[in-house]
Scaffold this active site. Structure first.
Site, short mmCIF file in Angstrom:
data_model
loop_
_atom_site.label_atom_id
_atom_site.label_comp_id
_atom_site.label_asym_id
_atom_site.label_seq_id
_atom_site.Cartn_x
_atom_site.Cartn_y
_atom_site.Cartn_z
N ASP A 200 0.85 -1.19 0.00
CA ASP A 200 0.00 0.00 0.00
C ASP A 200 0.88 1.24 0.00
O ASP A 200 2.02 1.21 0.48
CB ASP A 200 -0.89 0.03 1.25
CG ASP A 200 -2.07 -0.92 1.14
OD1 ASP A 200 -2.38 -1.35 0.01
OD2 ASP A 200 -2.67 -1.24 2.18
N LYS A 222 -1.76 0.14 -8.35
CA LYS A 222 -1.44 0.00 -9.77
C LYS A 222 -2.00 -1.28 -10.38
O LYS A 222 -1.92 -1.50 -11.58
CB LYS A 222 0.09 0.02 -9.94
CG LYS A 222 0.58 0.26 -11.35
CD LYS A 222 0.38 1.68 -11.81
CE LYS A 222 1.09 1.94 -13.14
NZ LYS A 222 0.88 3.30 -13.62
#
Length: 410
Positions: A200, A222
């Site tokens: 994260d 992503k």
């Protein structure tokens, strides 16, 4: 001709221009250490991971959103070349050679003039380990040596280096509030064993720089979501890599079970028949106030503290928080993820009986080098957030304990 070993040296980059080409995984892992060194970092890349983009948004680095071009290494002291364009990497490497700029290449160590060592830190000591040549390097062994030295420094002994056992499956690791020293020993060891790390943005990003090159680092923000919700896509990524027999670490900020959706990931893994180890982490709800001089409890002042998520505002149909009940409590109220909703939160608490003069502390980027504390009251906090430009992540503490500690805010 015999190959010469690398000459180890520590670069003092504070205030000096460093050029990083490429905004992908390599940059994401290396940039935090360059920033911590005080370097004047210039990133040149058409795109970047969300974590790298966040570093640019907060002003930690300067980002030119374009490909490499001749002249980019002018006045540079150090260069990190990590693009997916081999021709651009070769051209930049040649330019570095002409300008006598020390240069690291992620795609071709033999063509580089510098190598990045496996590094670790303990009590003001930086341990950097290099193998004797670029050819045949074993990153696992290099990392094992580094880990052994650092561990020996931490516990007072220097143990012989050894390879740690790699365990397939998933470890859900709470990384703590941001300071890399505040992750648990078990969490750090599991990171050292990992083949894949899904991280994260709010996790302890400095730890990513310590991972050996073979470790695949995936920015959770992503992951392609497609038709999936974000959390479902993350769950699928954990399952996919674990089924390939890899050791996977899901690195989360704070504690996995404190507003971290940890149980959602554990359930998904259990349904897929995948073993999961949960490593608790230090929650920002108590550690960040403590780092800023605010005790969440104090004798004669507060006998309780309540931790609340502020990502859904009072009055929103999705809210599960009993705000009127919180207004009646006499203890400490700690709010996470509530910076953009603090005006409505404060108004609601006051409307249900909380004194408008109740002290409030806002601690931004707690436990990191960028930590700052801003004080206000319930009556003034919305305006204070605006004028002081308080940004998330920030922990908000409401109650008389704000005035107990020795430190004061802005």
């Amino acid at each position: 001709m015999a190959e010469h070993p690398a000459y180890p040296v520590g670069l003092r980059l504070a205030g000096r221009r460093v050029v990083v080409l490429g905004g992908g995984q390599v940059a994401q892992r290396r940039l935090p250490a360059l920033i911590a060194a005080g370097a004047d970092v210039h990133l040149i890349s058409p795109a970047a991971t969300p974590s790298v983009e966040a570093m640019a948004d907060t002003g930690e680095i300067t980002w030119s959103r374009r490909p490499y071009r001749e002249g980019d290494l002018d006045e540079a002291w150090y260069a990190l070349i990590a693009t997916s364009d081999h021709e651009a990497n070769t051209a930049a490497s040649a330019a570095a050679e002409r300008r006598r700029v020390w240069c690291v290449r992620s795609d071709d160590a033999d063509a580089a003039t510098a190598w990045t060592p496996a590094t670790g830190h303990s009590e003001g000591v930086t341990v950097a380990v290099l193998t004797t040549s670029a050819r045949g390097r074993d990153p696992r062994h290099t990392a094992a040596v580094r880990d052994a030295v650092v561990e020996g420094l931490r516990d007072g002994t220097l143990v012989a280096p050894h390879h740690r056992t790699r365990t397939p499956g998933v470890a859900l690791v709470g990384g703590g509030p941001g300071d890399p020293d505040l992750i648990t020993v078990r969490g750090r060891r599991l990171l050292a064993e990992a083949d894949v790390v899904i991280a994260d943005r709010l996790g302890p990003r400095d730890l990513l720089a310590e991972l050996p090159p073979h470790v695949e680092v995936i920015d959770a923000a992503k992951i392609p979501y497609g038709r999936y919700m974000a959390q479902e896509a993350i769950n699928n990524a954990l399952i996919e890599h674990a089924r390939q027999g890899k050791s996977v670490v899901r690195l989360k900020g704070g504690d996995p079970y404190v507003f971290g959706r940890g149980m959602e990931e554990v359930r998904a893994l259990a349904e897929a028949g995948i073993a999961c180890t949960v490593v608790p982490g230090i929650s920002s709800s108590i550690s960040v106030p403590g780092a800023a001089g605010v005790p969440v409890t104090h004798r004669g002042v507060a006998h309780e503290f309540t931790v609340v998520s502020g990502h859904v505002a009072p009055g929103d149909a999705r809210s599960l928080v009993d705000w009127p009940a919180l207004a009646r409590l006499t203890g400490t109220l700690v709010i996470l993820m509530g910076v953009d909703k603090i005006g409505r939160i404060a108004d609601t608490l006051v409307a249900h009986g909380k004194d408008p003069g109740t002290p409030v502390a806002l601690i931004q980027e707690g436990t990191t080098a960028a930590q700052r504390r801003v004080d206000a009251t319930l009556a003034t906090v919305e305006e204070t957030v605006r004028t002081a430009d308080v940004k998330p992540p920030a922990v908000i503490v409401i109650g008389p304990v704000v005035h107990v500690g020795p430190e004061k805010g802005e």
